[in-house]
Design a protein around this motif. Structure first.
Motif, mmCIF file in Angstrom:
data_model
loop_
_atom_site.group_PDB
_atom_site.id
_atom_site.type_symbol
_atom_site.label_atom_id
_atom_site.label_comp_id
_atom_site.label_asym_id
_atom_site.label_seq_id
_atom_site.Cartn_x
_atom_site.Cartn_y
_atom_site.Cartn_z
ATOM 1 N N SER A 1 4.284 -10.058 25.966
ATOM 2 C CA SER A 1 5.149 -10.869 26.811
ATOM 3 C C SER A 1 5.307 -12.279 26.281
ATOM 4 O O SER A 1 6.233 -12.983 26.650
ATOM 5 C CB SER A 1 4.583 -10.906 28.240
ATOM 6 O OG SER A 1 3.255 -11.428 28.225
ATOM 7 N N GLY A 2 4.396 -12.724 25.422
ATOM 8 C CA GLY A 2 4.456 -14.073 24.904
ATOM 9 C C GLY A 2 5.179 -14.172 23.588
ATOM 10 O O GLY A 2 6.064 -13.370 23.276
ATOM 11 N N CYS A 3 4.820 -15.168 22.783
ATOM 12 C CA CYS A 3 5.445 -15.400 21.480
ATOM 13 C C CYS A 3 5.161 -14.221 20.558
ATOM 14 O O CYS A 3 4.008 -13.793 20.403
ATOM 15 C CB CYS A 3 4.894 -16.693 20.874
ATOM 16 S SG CYS A 3 5.495 -17.020 19.200
ATOM 17 N N ALA B 1 -2.133 -20.822 17.264
ATOM 18 C CA ALA B 1 -1.728 -20.293 18.564
ATOM 19 C C ALA B 1 -2.610 -20.836 19.680
ATOM 20 O O ALA B 1 -3.819 -21.025 19.510
ATOM 21 C CB ALA B 1 -1.783 -18.771 18.546
ATOM 22 N N LEU B 2 -1.997 -21.051 20.820
ATOM 23 C CA LEU B 2 -2.694 -21.469 22.039
ATOM 24 C C LEU B 2 -2.858 -20.248 22.953
ATOM 25 O O LEU B 2 -2.128 -19.257 22.799
ATOM 26 C CB LEU B 2 -1.881 -22.548 22.756
ATOM 27 C CG LEU B 2 -1.602 -23.830 21.956
ATOM 28 C CD1 LEU B 2 -0.595 -24.697 22.703
ATOM 29 C CD2 LEU B 2 -2.898 -24.583 21.703
ATOM 30 N N PRO B 3 -3.775 -20.297 23.914
ATOM 31 C CA PRO B 3 -3.939 -19.147 24.816
ATOM 32 C C PRO B 3 -2.644 -18.730 25.507
ATOM 33 O O PRO B 3 -2.367 -17.543 25.663
ATOM 34 C CB PRO B 3 -4.989 -19.652 25.825
ATOM 35 C CG PRO B 3 -5.795 -20.648 25.053
ATOM 36 C CD PRO B 3 -4.816 -21.331 24.144
ATOM 37 N N LYS B 4 -1.829 -19.722 25.915
ATOM 38 C CA LYS B 4 -0.610 -19.362 26.632
ATOM 39 C C LYS B 4 0.447 -18.745 25.726
ATOM 40 O O LYS B 4 1.430 -18.181 26.207
ATOM 41 C CB LYS B 4 -0.034 -20.597 27.337
ATOM 42 C CG LYS B 4 0.343 -21.748 26.417
ATOM 43 C CD LYS B 4 0.806 -22.930 27.250
ATOM 44 C CE LYS B 4 1.028 -24.172 26.388
ATOM 45 N NZ LYS B 4 1.416 -25.331 27.210
ATOM 46 N N CYS B 5 0.269 -18.827 24.403
ATOM 47 C CA CYS B 5 1.244 -18.245 23.479
ATOM 48 C C CYS B 5 1.354 -16.731 23.642
ATOM 49 O O CYS B 5 2.391 -16.142 23.343
ATOM 50 C CB CYS B 5 0.884 -18.580 22.037
ATOM 51 S SG CYS B 5 1.007 -20.340 21.619
ATOM 52 N N THR B 6 0.273 -16.096 24.092
ATOM 53 C CA THR B 6 0.295 -14.644 24.275
ATOM 54 C C THR B 6 0.777 -14.229 25.657
ATOM 55 O O THR B 6 0.950 -13.039 25.914
ATOM 56 C CB THR B 6 -1.117 -14.060 24.044
ATOM 57 O OG1 THR B 6 -2.021 -14.619 25.011
ATOM 58 C CG2 THR B 6 -1.615 -14.378 22.641
ATOM 59 N N ARG B 7 1.006 -15.211 26.525
ATOM 60 C CA ARG B 7 1.339 -14.875 27.912
ATOM 61 C C ARG B 7 2.805 -15.107 28.265
ATOM 62 O O ARG B 7 3.333 -14.447 29.161
ATOM 63 C CB ARG B 7 0.463 -15.687 28.869
ATOM 64 C CG ARG B 7 -1.026 -15.401 28.740
ATOM 65 C CD ARG B 7 -1.790 -15.960 29.927
ATOM 66 N NE ARG B 7 -1.666 -17.410 30.030
ATOM 67 C CZ ARG B 7 -2.555 -18.268 29.523
ATOM 68 N NH1 ARG B 7 -3.605 -17.814 28.861
ATOM 69 N NH2 ARG B 7 -2.382 -19.568 29.670
ATOM 70 N N ALA B 8 3.471 -16.033 27.592
ATOM 71 C CA ALA B 8 4.845 -16.368 27.971
ATOM 72 C C ALA B 8 5.654 -16.780 26.746
ATOM 73 O O ALA B 8 5.100 -17.328 25.787
ATOM 74 C CB ALA B 8 4.847 -17.497 29.009
ATOM 75 N N GLN B 9 6.947 -16.514 26.809
ATOM 76 C CA GLN B 9 7.827 -16.913 25.724
ATOM 77 C C GLN B 9 7.851 -18.434 25.601
ATOM 78 O O GLN B 9 7.890 -19.146 26.616
ATOM 79 C CB GLN B 9 9.255 -16.414 25.967
ATOM 80 C CG GLN B 9 9.445 -14.940 25.681
ATOM 81 C CD GLN B 9 9.243 -14.616 24.209
ATOM 82 O OE1 GLN B 9 9.625 -15.380 23.329
ATOM 83 N NE2 GLN B 9 8.610 -13.482 23.951
#
Length: 393
Positions: free
Chosen positions: A351-353, A362-370
Motif C-alpha cells: 500500500s505504500g511506496c 526508507a521511513l516506517p511510513k513509506c511501507t504504509r502509504a503512498q
C-alpha cells in the motif's frame, strides 16, 4: 567473450578488448589502455561519439564517425513563452490480468519538446508508449492531443489524429517488411496519410530519403540490403511521412553502434528543429536521454516517482530510485551505486511506496502509504516522504 555496442559497459566488465572495423581487429589491449589512451583513429572516433552526462543538444552536435556535417551548430534554448501542450496523459492506469503495469500516470509534452522517459525494464515505459499511440487501450484514463481527447484505440481515431501521432520502434528489422522495397514502404503511408496521387509519391519518397540522409537509390532497395543505421533512418522517414506533430521514439538507437547512434540522434534533432514536432523519447541509456531530453520523467513499477527538466534531474536532489539510475550510469569505470540498492530485487506490491523495499533511506511510513509529491524547484517534482530539498542528496 562479450560482444556489445555499449562501450561503457564493455569498459566496466572486460579485462581485455579488441576493436573491429570492416572485419579486422584494428586495436586491442587492456580495457584501460584501449579506452583511456586509444591509438587507432576508429577507436578515437567511437569514443568521441559517446555523449557525456554533462553534454546536451544545446551544447552542440554529437561527433559522427563517417558522415560529414556541420561540426558544432548549437540548438538554442527554447523561447521563454508558453508552448501548446501536444500530448497529455491523464490518470493512465493499466494491468495485464492481475498484474498492474501503470498507476494513475499524468504527464504532458509540449510542442517542439523532447520528453525523456527512463526506468528499468518492466517499469511500464513501452506500455505507456503503446497507449499514447492507440496500440494499447488503458483500463482507466485518457489521452489528449492538443487539448482534445482522442479515442483509446488507433482504429477509432480520425485520419488527422493518426497522421499526427507516429512511432519509431526499437528494431527496424521487425517493423520494415523484408519483402518490400523502401520506395513502397514509404509510399504506402504517404498515400494513406497525405492523400498524394501515385505520380506524386515517388518525388515525395525521394524528399523523405534525403531528409534522413539516405541516397536516392535506396528507393529500389529492400531492408536486408541496408545497414542497421540505414534501416533505422528508413523507419524514421516512414514515421515522418505524414508530417506528424508527435513522435514516440522507443529505444530508437539501442541496437546501433555509437557512431551510427550519433548520426541518428543528430538527425532526430534536425527533424524536430525543422518540423517543431514533440517527442516522447524512451531509453535505458541515460547519457542519450541527457543529450536529447528537455524534460524527464522517471518511471518505477508504473509510477512516476520524479519529473523535472533535464538539468534538474541530473543536478538533483533526486528520488532514491533516480539516484540509483544515475549512479549506474556514472562515467566512473566502476559504478558507484550504493551496495544496499539491489537492482535485481523485486518487492511485492504494497500500500505504500513501491520502492520502499529497496530504498536505503526508507521511513516506517513509506511501507504504509503512498508518498506525497513534493516540489523541489520550478516544475521539479519528487514522490517521496522525505523532504526533497535536503534529504535526497
Amino acid at each position: 567473450m562479450l560482444i556489445s555496442h555499449d562501450i561503457n559497459m564493455v569498459r566496466r566488465a572486460c579485462d581485455r578488448v579488441a576493436v573491429m572495423q570492416s572485419g579486422m581487429v584494428v586495436e586491442s589491449g587492456s580495457a584501460s589502455d584501449v579506452f583511456e589512451n586509444p591509438s587507432h583513429a576508429y577507436t578515437k572516433a567511437l569514443i568521441a561519439a559517446i555523449p557525456a552526462l554533462n553534454f546536451t543538444k544545446r551544447d552542440g552536435r554529437l561527433a559522427e564517425t563517417f558522415e560529414a556535417g556541420p561540426s558544432v551548430p548549437v540548438y538554442g534554448d527554447s523561447p521563454e513563452k508558453a508552448r501548446p501542450t501536444a500530448v497529455a496523459c491523464k490518470g493512465i492506469s493499466h494491468a495485464f490480468g492481475a498484474q498492474p503495469v501503470l498507476h494513475d500516470v499524468d504527464l504532458d509534452i509540449h510542442q517542439g519538446e523532447t520528453y525523456g522517459l527512463i526506468g528499468e525494464s518492466g517499469s511500464g515505459k513501452s506500455t505507456l508508449a503503446r497507449i499514447v499511440t492507440g496500440l494499447q487501450v488503458p483500463n482507466t484514463g485518457s489521452v489528449e492531443l492538443f487539448g482534445r481527447a482522442v479515442a483509446p484505440r488507433v482504429e477509432k481515431r480520425s485520419p488527422s489524429e493518426r497522421r499526427d501521432v507516429q512511432m519509431v520502434f526499437q528494431s527496424p528489422d521487425r517493423t520494415l517488411n523484408p519483402r518490400q522495397r523502401i520506395g513502397r514502404i514509404l509510399g504506402r503511408p504517404l498515400r494513406r496519410l497525405t492523400g498524394l496521387r501515385r505520380g506524386e509519391v515517388r518525388q515525395r519518397v525521394g524528399d523523405l530519403l534525403a531528409s534522413v540522409r539516405l541516397a536516392g537509390t535506396t528507393i529500389d532497395q529492400k531492408p536486408r540490403s541496408l545497414s542497421g543505421g540505414q534501416r533505422q533512418r528508413a523507419a524514421i522517414a516512414r514515421a515522418f511521412a505524414g508530417s506528424p506533430k508527435f513522435v514516440v521514439l522507443d529505444e530508437p538507437t539501442s541496437a546501433l553502434d555509437v557512431s551510427v547512434q550519433a548520426t541518428v540522434l543528430n538527425l532526430l534533432n534536425d527533424l524536430q528543429h525543422d518540423k517543431d514536432a514533440a517527442y516522447l523519447f524512451i531509453s535505458h541509456d541515460l547519457k542519450v536521454v541527457r543529450y536529447m531530453a528537455d524534460r524527464i520523467g522517471v518511471l518505477y513499477r508504473g509510477r512516476l516517482v520524479e519529473t523535472g527538466s533535464s538539468e534538474q534531474i541530473f543536478r538533483g536532489p533526486n528520488h532514491p530510485y533516480t539516484t540509483l539510475l544515475l549512479s549506474a550510469s556514472s562515467d566512473e569505470t566502476v559504478a558507484k551505486a550504493p551496495a544496499q540498492l539491489d537492482l535485481g530485487t523485486q518487492t511485492p506490491e504494497m500500500s505504500g511506496c513501491s520502492f520502499a523495499g529497496r530504498c536505503p533511506v526508507a521511513l516506517p511510513k513509506c511501507t504504509r502509504a503512498q508518498p506525497p509529491i513534493r516540489q523541489s524547484g520550478n516544475g521539479h517534482r519528487i514522490a517521496c516522504w522525505r523532504d526533497a530539498s535536503n534529504a535526497l542528496d
